[in-house]
Design a protein around this motif. Sequence first.
Motif, PDB file in Angstrom:
ATOM      1  N   PRO A  59       0.811  -1.219   0.000  1.00 13.90           N
ATOM      2  CA  PRO A  59       0.000   0.000   0.000  1.00 13.90           C
ATOM      3  C   PRO A  59       0.846   1.271   0.000  1.00 13.90           C
ATOM      4  O   PRO A  59       1.900   1.336   0.641  1.00 13.90           O
ATOM      5  CB  PRO A  59      -0.798  -0.082   1.302  1.00 13.90           C
ATOM      6  CG  PRO A  59      -0.530  -1.402   1.898  1.00 13.90           C
ATOM      7  CD  PRO A  59       0.627  -2.014   1.210  1.00 13.90           C
ATOM      8  N   MET A  87      -5.704   0.685  -5.934  1.00 16.47           N
ATOM      9  CA  MET A  87      -6.363  -0.260  -5.037  1.00 16.47           C
ATOM     10  C   MET A  87      -7.842  -0.305  -5.398  1.00 16.47           C
ATOM     11  O   MET A  87      -8.362   0.652  -5.971  1.00 16.47           O
ATOM     12  CB  MET A  87      -6.295   0.246  -3.582  1.00 16.47           C
ATOM     13  CG  MET A  87      -5.087  -0.088  -2.837  1.00 16.47           C
ATOM     14  SD  MET A  87      -5.319   0.432  -1.099  1.00 16.47           S
ATOM     15  CE  MET A  87      -3.633   0.310  -0.588  1.00 16.47           C
ATOM     16  N   THR A  88      -8.509  -1.365  -5.005  1.00 19.05           N
ATOM     17  CA  THR A  88      -9.965  -1.384  -5.145  1.00 19.05           C
ATOM     18  C   THR A  88     -10.536  -0.435  -4.094  1.00 19.05           C
ATOM     19  O   THR A  88      -9.893  -0.178  -3.060  1.00 19.05           O
ATOM     20  CB  THR A  88     -10.543  -2.796  -4.916  1.00 19.05           C
ATOM     21  OG1 THR A  88     -10.334  -3.163  -3.545  1.00 19.05           O
ATOM     22  CG2 THR A  88      -9.921  -3.825  -5.862  1.00 19.05           C
ATOM     23  N   GLN A  91     -10.509  -2.036  -0.657  1.00 15.53           N
ATOM     24  CA  GLN A  91      -9.171  -2.072  -0.048  1.00 15.53           C
ATOM     25  C   GLN A  91      -8.804  -0.697   0.511  1.00 15.53           C
ATOM     26  O   GLN A  91      -8.271  -0.598   1.613  1.00 15.53           O
ATOM     27  CB  GLN A  91      -8.105  -2.467  -1.079  1.00 15.53           C
ATOM     28  CG  GLN A  91      -8.102  -3.901  -1.506  1.00 15.53           C
ATOM     29  CD  GLN A  91      -7.111  -4.132  -2.649  1.00 15.53           C
ATOM     30  OE1 GLN A  91      -7.117  -3.417  -3.658  1.00 15.53           O
ATOM     31  NE2 GLN A  91      -6.257  -5.140  -2.486  1.00 15.53           N
ATOM     32  N   ARG A  94     -10.783   0.058   3.716  1.00 17.83           N
ATOM     33  CA  ARG A  94     -10.305  -0.759   4.837  1.00 17.83           C
ATOM     34  C   ARG A  94      -8.975  -0.238   5.373  1.00 17.83           C
ATOM     35  O   ARG A  94      -8.763  -0.123   6.578  1.00 17.83           O
ATOM     36  CB  ARG A  94     -10.144  -2.212   4.370  1.00 17.83           C
ATOM     37  CG  ARG A  94     -10.776  -3.221   5.274  1.00 17.83           C
ATOM     38  CD  ARG A  94     -10.643  -4.679   4.840  1.00 17.83           C
ATOM     39  NE  ARG A  94      -9.977  -4.992   3.597  1.00 17.83           N
ATOM     40  CZ  ARG A  94     -10.603  -5.206   2.436  1.00 17.83           C
ATOM     41  NH1 ARG A  94     -11.903  -5.124   2.350  1.00 17.83           N
ATOM     42  NH2 ARG A  94      -9.908  -5.509   1.355  1.00 17.83           N
ATOM     43  N   LEU A  95      -8.065   0.093   4.473  1.00 23.50           N
ATOM     44  CA  LEU A  95      -6.726   0.525   4.864  1.00 23.50           C
ATOM     45  C   LEU A  95      -6.727   1.903   5.532  1.00 23.50           C
ATOM     46  O   LEU A  95      -6.034   2.114   6.517  1.00 23.50           O
ATOM     47  CB  LEU A  95      -5.809   0.549   3.639  1.00 23.50           C
ATOM     48  CG  LEU A  95      -4.371   0.933   3.957  1.00 23.50           C
ATOM     49  CD1 LEU A  95      -3.610  -0.268   4.493  1.00 23.50           C
ATOM     50  CD2 LEU A  95      -3.682   1.489   2.738  1.00 23.50           C
TER      51      LEU A  95
END
Length: 157
Positions: A59, A87-88, A91, A94-95
């Motif tokens: 990431p 990123m999707t 993702q 969430r991150l």
Amino acid sequence: MAQSTRATRTLEQAGITFGLHAYDYDPSAGSIGLAAAEALGADPAQVFKTLMVLADGKPACVIAPSSGEVSMKKAAAALGTKAAAMMTPAQAERLTGYKIGGISPFGQMRRVPMVIDETAILWDAIFLNGGQRGLQVRLTGEDARRVLDAALGDISA
């Protein structure tokens, strides 16, 4: 709309001077950054978008003017990696702990390598997402770079 977010608290804790600018967020806008620029009456090149990427599978965060596209090849090089890809949305949410349309580079749940487009320091001030949809923070590009410990690079396509 909350005026205190993880992003604004991060800036306050770092002693950064910034302004808050709320606007009506339009989830159907083709470009969130361009819609924000129009709502704020700002030059789109002065309103920066926050993109979450995977650089060599790890990431990272890329911060670029809303007025243009990001070169993933240049972004990867600025991050010191061979390749980068978006990123999707799931993702990224969430991150960062933020929702799409409200992702700020400040106060993310996990610290990741960051690169900000070199044009950020050419403006007296730039706008970045303030940690929720419809909220922008206005600060100097150098303050943003410093608090994020971001690399500065030519990442535009």
